[in-house]
Design a protein around this motif. Sequence first.
Motif, PDB file in Angstrom:
ATOM      1  N   MET A   1       0.858  -1.186   0.000  1.00 16.96           N
ATOM      2  CA  MET A   1       0.000   0.000   0.000  1.00 16.96           C
ATOM      3  C   MET A   1       0.894   1.236   0.000  1.00 16.96           C
ATOM      4  N   LYS A   2       1.293   1.659  -1.206  1.00 15.11           N
ATOM      5  CA  LYS A   2       2.184   2.798  -1.330  1.00 15.11           C
ATOM      6  C   LYS A   2       1.589   3.863  -2.254  1.00 15.11           C
ATOM      7  N   ILE A   3       1.758   5.100  -1.841  1.00 16.86           N
ATOM      8  CA  ILE A   3       1.324   6.231  -2.659  1.00 16.86           C
ATOM      9  C   ILE A   3       2.068   7.478  -2.198  1.00 16.86           C
ATOM     10  N   THR A   4       2.467   8.289  -3.130  1.00 16.28           N
ATOM     11  CA  THR A   4       3.125   9.555  -2.792  1.00 16.28           C
ATOM     12  C   THR A   4       2.061  10.637  -2.745  1.00 16.28           C
ATOM     13  N   LEU A   5       1.601  10.933  -1.545  1.00 15.32           N
ATOM     14  CA  LEU A   5       0.492  11.878  -1.386  1.00 15.32           C
ATOM     15  C   LEU A   5       0.832  13.270  -1.906  1.00 15.32           C
ATOM     16  N   ALA A   6       2.100  13.629  -1.823  1.00 16.58           N
ATOM     17  CA  ALA A   6       2.518  14.964  -2.263  1.00 16.58           C
ATOM     18  C   ALA A   6       2.291  15.177  -3.754  1.00 16.58           C
ATOM     19  N   ARG A   7       2.212  14.091  -4.519  1.00 17.17           N
ATOM     20  CA  ARG A   7       2.006  14.209  -5.970  1.00 17.17           C
ATOM     21  C   ARG A   7       0.547  14.439  -6.346  1.00 17.17           C
ATOM     22  N   LEU A   8      -0.338  14.234  -5.396  1.00 16.00           N
ATOM     23  CA  LEU A   8      -1.762  14.421  -5.677  1.00 16.00           C
ATOM     24  C   LEU A   8      -2.102  15.910  -5.708  1.00 16.00           C
ATOM     25  N   SER A   9      -3.002  16.285  -6.596  1.00 15.89           N
ATOM     26  CA  SER A   9      -3.470  17.665  -6.629  1.00 15.89           C
ATOM     27  C   SER A   9      -4.292  17.924  -5.375  1.00 15.89           C
ATOM     28  N   THR A  10      -4.565  19.187  -5.091  1.00 10.18           N
ATOM     29  CA  THR A  10      -5.359  19.505  -3.907  1.00 10.18           C
ATOM     30  C   THR A  10      -6.733  18.842  -3.974  1.00 10.18           C
ATOM     31  N   LYS A  11      -7.299  18.822  -5.165  1.00  6.40           N
ATOM     32  CA  LYS A  11      -8.620  18.205  -5.331  1.00  6.40           C
ATOM     33  C   LYS A  11      -8.549  16.693  -5.170  1.00  6.40           C
ATOM     34  N   ASP A  12      -7.535  16.060  -5.766  1.00  8.24           N
ATOM     35  CA  ASP A  12      -7.409  14.606  -5.681  1.00  8.24           C
ATOM     36  C   ASP A  12      -7.115  14.155  -4.255  1.00  8.24           C
ATOM     37  N   LEU A  13      -6.329  14.955  -3.531  1.00  9.93           N
ATOM     38  CA  LEU A  13      -6.049  14.615  -2.132  1.00  9.93           C
ATOM     39  C   LEU A  13      -7.323  14.688  -1.312  1.00  9.93           C
ATOM     40  N   ALA A  14      -8.124  15.708  -1.560  1.00 11.90           N
ATOM     41  CA  ALA A  14      -9.394  15.841  -0.846  1.00 11.90           C
ATOM     42  C   ALA A  14     -10.322  14.676  -1.166  1.00 11.90           C
ATOM     43  N   THR A  15     -10.355  14.289  -2.439  1.00 14.27           N
ATOM     44  CA  THR A  15     -11.207  13.171  -2.855  1.00 14.27           C
ATOM     45  C   THR A  15     -10.775  11.874  -2.189  1.00 14.27           C
ATOM     46  N   LEU A  16      -9.468  11.619  -2.186  1.00 16.92           N
ATOM     47  CA  LEU A  16      -8.952  10.400  -1.569  1.00 16.92           C
ATOM     48  C   LEU A  16      -9.267  10.370  -0.075  1.00 16.92           C
ATOM     49  N   ALA A  17      -9.016  11.477   0.607  1.00 18.92           N
ATOM     50  CA  ALA A  17      -9.276  11.532   2.046  1.00 18.92           C
ATOM     51  C   ALA A  17     -10.749  11.299   2.344  1.00 18.92           C
ATOM     52  N   GLN A  18     -11.596  11.937   1.543  1.00 16.34           N
ATOM     53  CA  GLN A  18     -13.036  11.802   1.764  1.00 16.34           C
ATOM     54  C   GLN A  18     -13.493  10.356   1.551  1.00 16.34           C
ATOM     55  N   ARG A  19     -12.959   9.712   0.529  1.00 18.86           N
ATOM     56  CA  ARG A  19     -13.329   8.323   0.252  1.00 18.86           C
ATOM     57  C   ARG A  19     -12.837   7.375   1.337  1.00 18.86           C
ATOM     58  N   ILE A  20     -11.632   7.591   1.805  1.00 16.50           N
ATOM     59  CA  ILE A  20     -11.077   6.739   2.860  1.00 16.50           C
ATOM     60  C   ILE A  20     -11.881   6.890   4.144  1.00 16.50           C
ATOM     61  N   ILE A  21     -12.234   8.125   4.481  1.00 18.30           N
ATOM     62  CA  ILE A  21     -13.016   8.377   5.694  1.00 18.30           C
ATOM     63  C   ILE A  21     -14.405   7.754   5.575  1.00 18.30           C
ATOM     64  N   SER A  22     -15.060   7.960   4.441  1.00 19.89           N
ATOM     65  CA  SER A  22     -16.398   7.391   4.235  1.00 19.89           C
ATOM     66  C   SER A  22     -16.363   5.877   4.306  1.00 19.89           C
ATOM     67  N   ASN A  23     -15.334   5.303   3.721  1.00 20.84           N
ATOM     68  CA  ASN A  23     -15.177   3.851   3.736  1.00 20.84           C
ATOM     69  C   ASN A  23     -14.994   3.340   5.163  1.00 20.84           C
ATOM     70  N   ALA A  24     -14.146   4.021   5.927  1.00 24.82           N
ATOM     71  CA  ALA A  24     -13.875   3.592   7.301  1.00 24.82           C
ATOM     72  C   ALA A  24     -15.096   3.740   8.196  1.00 24.82           C
ATOM     73  N   GLN A  25     -15.938   4.737   7.881  1.00 21.21           N
ATOM     74  CA  GLN A  25     -17.114   4.998   8.708  1.00 21.21           C
ATOM     75  C   GLN A  25     -18.370   4.285   8.206  1.00 21.21           C
ATOM     76  N   SER A  26     -18.190   3.445   7.203  1.00 23.36           N
ATOM     77  CA  SER A  26     -19.347   2.751   6.608  1.00 23.36           C
ATOM     78  C   SER A  26     -19.968   1.701   7.507  1.00 23.36           C
ATOM     79  N   GLY A  27     -19.236   1.250   8.497  1.00 26.17           N
ATOM     80  CA  GLY A  27     -19.738   0.208   9.391  1.00 26.17           C
ATOM     81  C   GLY A  27     -19.387  -1.194   8.941  1.00 26.17           C
ATOM     82  N   LYS A  28     -18.693  -1.306   7.795  1.00 28.18           N
ATOM     83  CA  LYS A  28     -18.339  -2.628   7.269  1.00 28.18           C
ATOM     84  C   LYS A  28     -17.109  -3.215   7.958  1.00 28.18           C
TER      85      LYS A  28
END
Length: 236
Positions: A1-28
Motif C-alpha cells: 500500500m504505497k502512494i506519494t500523497l505529495a504528488r496528488l493535486s489539492t482536489k485529488d487529495l481531498a477526494t482520496l481523504a473523503q473516500r477513505i473516511i467514508s469507507n472507514a465509517q461505513s460500518g463494514k
Amino acid sequence: MKITLARLSTKDLATLAQRIISNAQSGKYPAVTNHPLISALQNSYTEYDQVYAKQVYSGKGKEVAMADHERDVAYSNLKSFLNGYRKLPSASNHQAAEELYTVFKNFGLDLDRLSYSSQTAQMGKLIGELETAENAQRMMLLSLTAAFAEMKAKHENFELVFAEQAEANADLRQMTSATAIRKDLEKKLKSYLSLLTAMKGVTGWELVYSDTNELLKAAKNSVLGKKDEKQPPKNP
C-alpha cells in the motif's frame, strides 16, 4: 500500500481523504469503527476542505472597483456641471456655482484619479464642506441637492464595500495556511495507512486493508492519467 500523497493535486487529495473516511465509517469494518485515527483524520480533512479551494484574497476586488467607479462618476458629474454653469454669467445663480466649484478646487479637482485611501480621505472632507449651511443653500439654488446626495451615497457605499474587503482579507490571512493544513492531512493519512499495513495480516483487518488499497490505486491512476494527457502525441 504505497502512494506519494505529495504528488496528488489539492482536489485529488481531498477526494482520496473523503473516500477513505467514508469507507472507514461505513460500518463494514469493526476493526476501525470509532478508531481515534479516523476521528483525527476526519478533523484534519474538515479543516482542509474548508480552505483548499479558497482564494488567498476575498475576491471582492471587482465589487470595490465598481463602487469606486460609481462614486467617481457621481463626483465627476457634479464637478463638471459646476464648471460649466459657472462659465455662464447670464445664468441665474451662476455665482453660487462659482463658489461651489471653488470648494471642489480646494480639495483637488482630480480626486477620481487618486488611490482608494487618498480619495476616500479627500472626499470625506469635500462632503463635509459641502454640507455646511451656506453650501447646502447654494446647491439648493442650483437644484443640486439630489446630485450631491447621490455622490455622498456612492462614497459611503464605497467605504462600506472597501471595509468588507479589508475584513475578509484579514480573516483569510489569519487562517492557517493551506500548505500547513495539507501537510497535516497527509500526515494523518499516512498514519492511518501505516496502521492498515501493519495490521493487514490480523483477522478482521484484511478487508479494510484491501478496500483501502483499491482507493489508493484509483488515486494513483488519476495522477498517471493526467501525466499521459500532458504527453505530446508521438510521431507515427
